[in-house]
Design a protein around this motif. Structure first.
Motif, short mmCIF file in Angstrom:
data_model
loop_
_atom_site.label_atom_id
_atom_site.label_comp_id
_atom_site.label_asym_id
_atom_site.label_seq_id
_atom_site.Cartn_x
_atom_site.Cartn_y
_atom_site.Cartn_z
N ALA A 172 1.09 -0.99 0.05
CA ALA A 172 -0.10 0.12 0.13
C ALA A 172 1.13 1.17 0.11
O ALA A 172 1.99 1.06 0.39
N ASP A 173 0.20 2.29 -0.39
CA ASP A 173 0.73 3.65 -0.13
C ASP A 173 0.22 4.46 0.94
O ASP A 173 -1.13 4.85 0.94
N LEU A 174 0.70 4.42 2.06
CA LEU A 174 0.27 5.04 3.29
C LEU A 174 -0.40 6.42 3.03
O LEU A 174 -0.90 6.93 4.17
N VAL A 175 0.40 7.18 2.07
CA VAL A 175 -0.20 8.49 2.07
C VAL A 175 -1.45 8.54 1.04
O VAL A 175 -2.34 9.21 1.50
N GLY A 176 -1.44 8.14 0.02
CA GLY A 176 -2.50 8.22 -1.06
C GLY A 176 -3.50 7.21 -0.67
O GLY A 176 -4.77 7.67 -1.16
N GLN A 177 -3.32 6.38 0.06
CA GLN A 177 -4.50 5.37 0.26
C GLN A 177 -4.71 5.51 1.76
O GLN A 177 -5.85 4.79 2.16
N PHE A 178 -4.15 6.35 2.66
CA PHE A 178 -4.64 6.20 4.00
C PHE A 178 -4.85 7.65 4.49
O PHE A 178 -5.64 8.36 4.94
N ALA A 179 -3.38 8.49 4.44
CA ALA A 179 -3.05 9.61 5.32
C ALA A 179 -4.18 10.52 4.70
O ALA A 179 -4.45 11.62 5.38
N GLU A 180 -4.23 10.57 3.46
CA GLU A 180 -5.04 11.53 2.67
C GLU A 180 -6.50 11.29 2.73
O GLU A 180 -7.16 12.49 2.51
N HIS A 181 -6.99 10.40 3.16
CA HIS A 181 -8.25 9.92 3.08
C HIS A 181 -8.95 10.03 4.23
O HIS A 181 -10.23 10.28 4.58
N LEU A 182 -8.33 9.43 5.31
CA LEU A 182 -9.12 9.53 6.76
C LEU A 182 -9.54 10.71 7.15
O LEU A 182 -10.45 10.84 7.58
N PRO A 183 -8.62 11.67 7.24
CA PRO A 183 -8.96 13.22 7.79
C PRO A 183 -10.19 13.55 6.87
O PRO A 183 -11.14 14.43 7.57
N MET A 184 -10.31 13.54 5.63
CA MET A 184 -11.26 13.97 4.81
C MET A 184 -12.70 13.46 4.96
O MET A 184 -13.58 13.84 4.97
N ALA A 185 -12.64 11.89 5.42
CA ALA A 185 -13.74 11.37 5.69
C ALA A 185 -14.30 11.62 7.04
O ALA A 185 -15.57 12.03 6.98
N VAL A 186 -13.57 12.00 7.75
CA VAL A 186 -14.03 12.23 9.42
C VAL A 186 -14.63 13.82 9.20
O VAL A 186 -15.40 14.02 9.71
#
Length: 490
Positions: free
Chosen positions: A166-180
């Protein structure tokens, strides 16, 4: 403020400029260092050169060679943000802006342009606008948001856990805050790649920043129109219906502040903490061995790699002095978060453990202290803990020296963080719509900030082992009521 104001010679006489062939010819007008372009590919190095040349407050140039002071010292930054009688954030005082020296399509215009928000206001107007935001936030419950962060994390991990990479920037860090944040604002349907990319681009000072900013404002404008016509139990509705009676422009601009500032800061914070865990064996061993908690790891990251490198900007309300420099009325000053955090007077040993120390500048201070700091901490605490629990064998999938960064005047963030791990089966996760917030707001919230809750450490994250399908009451006393009491707006 002019480049000549900053000139080491105190004059604009070209005869006194550097001789031909001198390395100073790579500098800007007045021999000042630029904070953009080829001369500033490594802004950390530029700040240290400025510190060596000028001390704790240094002259520099923004894009288009617009002059600015950079505050490099820790105590000088704290004095600036905590002395509203001398410095404010009303950029209508800034001489280059007042005299029309900044073109309308300047790459940093999203930072420059005045908006009707509490961050640019003073006195009673600041209290009115701040009160509306904190009043809306007083209806939010921290336990609910931590549960939502945990579920959102599981949902994101499910998308890549079977791949083993995985890419923890493009697949995780960029998405979790926006979802919340989309859930908090009441627009979960807007969450997606397009909004994520636009929000990231807004603050880069790129050629497409203005287009991205326009897209984000269109999304928030449509949300404000919907909620004014039909309020619901979400942050946006409470902001609109608050007794402070915010105008449409004020509502939209405060939604922008909440969304963009909290999103960018939290995305960078998540990526930085995960990078630290993946690249520092001793750091990870302390986490695994229980000698360090995730919240302590977050604080260390906030010292070493703050989510925002600088914040634009403060403005001198009168002629004054700071760090031995003569500051004139109308001068602009960058809040130097990253250089202030490594001020040798505060951190003579940069390798020293700072895990229990919250004296960093990552969230500024004073009346305009960063509004998103506590919700950002909650997202990082719960998100990192839940991710590492799901994939405890996660490893960096490249050499640390191969990691790439995108650096702008406002921040430095990872382009990607590739990882590998043994493939895992997905877990059943129900991302149900958030429970509604508590109706109504506390009396007097238009003028005062909400009371402070217990620290986040007293609120444990929901375990990953908690069944995602466990039935829950149809209506809780609010999804986000208390966590954003922590979120001090300024």
């Amino acid at each position: 403020m002019t480049p000549e104001t900053h000139s080491p010679t105190g004059t604009d006489d070209p005869e006194l400029g550097p001789p031909p062939g001198c390395p100073a010819h790579g500098l800007g007008p007045g021999g000042l260092r630029r904070l953009y372009g080829p001369e500033a590919e490594d802004l950390g190095a530029v700040y240290e050169k400025l510190r060596a040349e000028h001390g704790t407050v240094a002259p520099a140039l923004l894009h288009d060679d617009v002059p600015i002071w950079v505050v490099l010292g820790h105590s000088e930054n704290m004095h600036m943000v905590s002395t509203p009688s001398q410095y404010c954030k009303d950029n209508r005082l800034w001489r280059p802006m007042r005299e029309g020296e900044i073109r309308p399509d300047h790459p940093l215009m999203p930072h420059f342009a005045w908006q009707p928000i509490c961050a640019h206001a003073e006195g009673d107007e600041h209290l009115r606008l701040r009160g509306a935001v904190t009043g809306a936030m007083s209806t939010i419950d921290p336990r609910g948001i931590r549960r939502y962060i945990n579920r959102a994390t599981q949902h994101l991990v499910n998308k890549f856990c079977e791949d083993g990479r995985a890419d923890l920037v493009g697949q995780f860090a960029e998405h979790l805050p926006m979802a919340v944040l989309c859930e908090i604002l009441g627009m979960p349907e807007e969450y997606g790649d397009k909004l994520v990319q636009a929000a990231r681009d807004c603050l880069k000072g790129s050629e497409t920043a203005l287009v991205s900013h326009a897209y984000v404002m269109d999304v928030l404008g449509r949300l404000a129109v919907r909620r004014r016509a039909q309020p619901e139990e979400d942050f946006t509705s409470h902001l609109i219906t608050h007794p402070a009676a915010l105008t449409d422009d004020e509502v939209r601009e405060h939604l922008r502040v909440v969304l963009l500032a909290a999103y960018e800061a939290t995305t960078n914070l998540l990526a930085n903490v995960l990078r630290l865990v993946l690249t520092d064996p001793g750091f990870r061993a302390q986490l695994k061995g229980g000698q360090m908690t995730v919240p302590e790891a977050v604080e260390q990251s906030l010292w070493d790699e703050p989510p925002f490198s600088t914040v634009f900007a403060y403005f001198a309300k009168q002629d004054t002095e700071l760090g031995g420099q003569r500051i004139r009325k109308g001068d602009g000053l960058l809040l130097g978060i990253a250089p202030g955090n490594v001020d040798p007077r505060v951190r003579p040993d940069l390798k020293a453990n700072m895990q229990g120390n919250r004296a960093h500048l990552a969230f500024s201070g004073g009346p305009h202290e960063c509004p998103g700091q506590d919700i950002g901490r909650a997202i990082a605490d719960v998100g990192v803990d839940a991710l590492l629990t799901r994939v405890p064998d996660i490893q960096l999938a490249c050499e640390e020296r191969e990691l790439r960064w995108h650096e702008s005047i406002s921040n430095r963030h990872l382009v990607e963080l590739p990882v590998r791990f043994a493939p895992k089966p997905p877990q059943e996760v129900v991302l149900r719509p958030g429970a509604k917030q508590v109706p109504g707001q506390r009396p007097g919230s238009a003028r005062t900030a909400a009371p402070q809750p217990q620290p986040a450490a007293a609120e444990p994250a929901v375990s990953v082992a908690e069944p995602a399908t466990t039935p829950e009451p149809a209506r809780r006393p609010g999804l986000f009521r208390r966590i954003l009491r922590w979120w001090r707006i300024g």
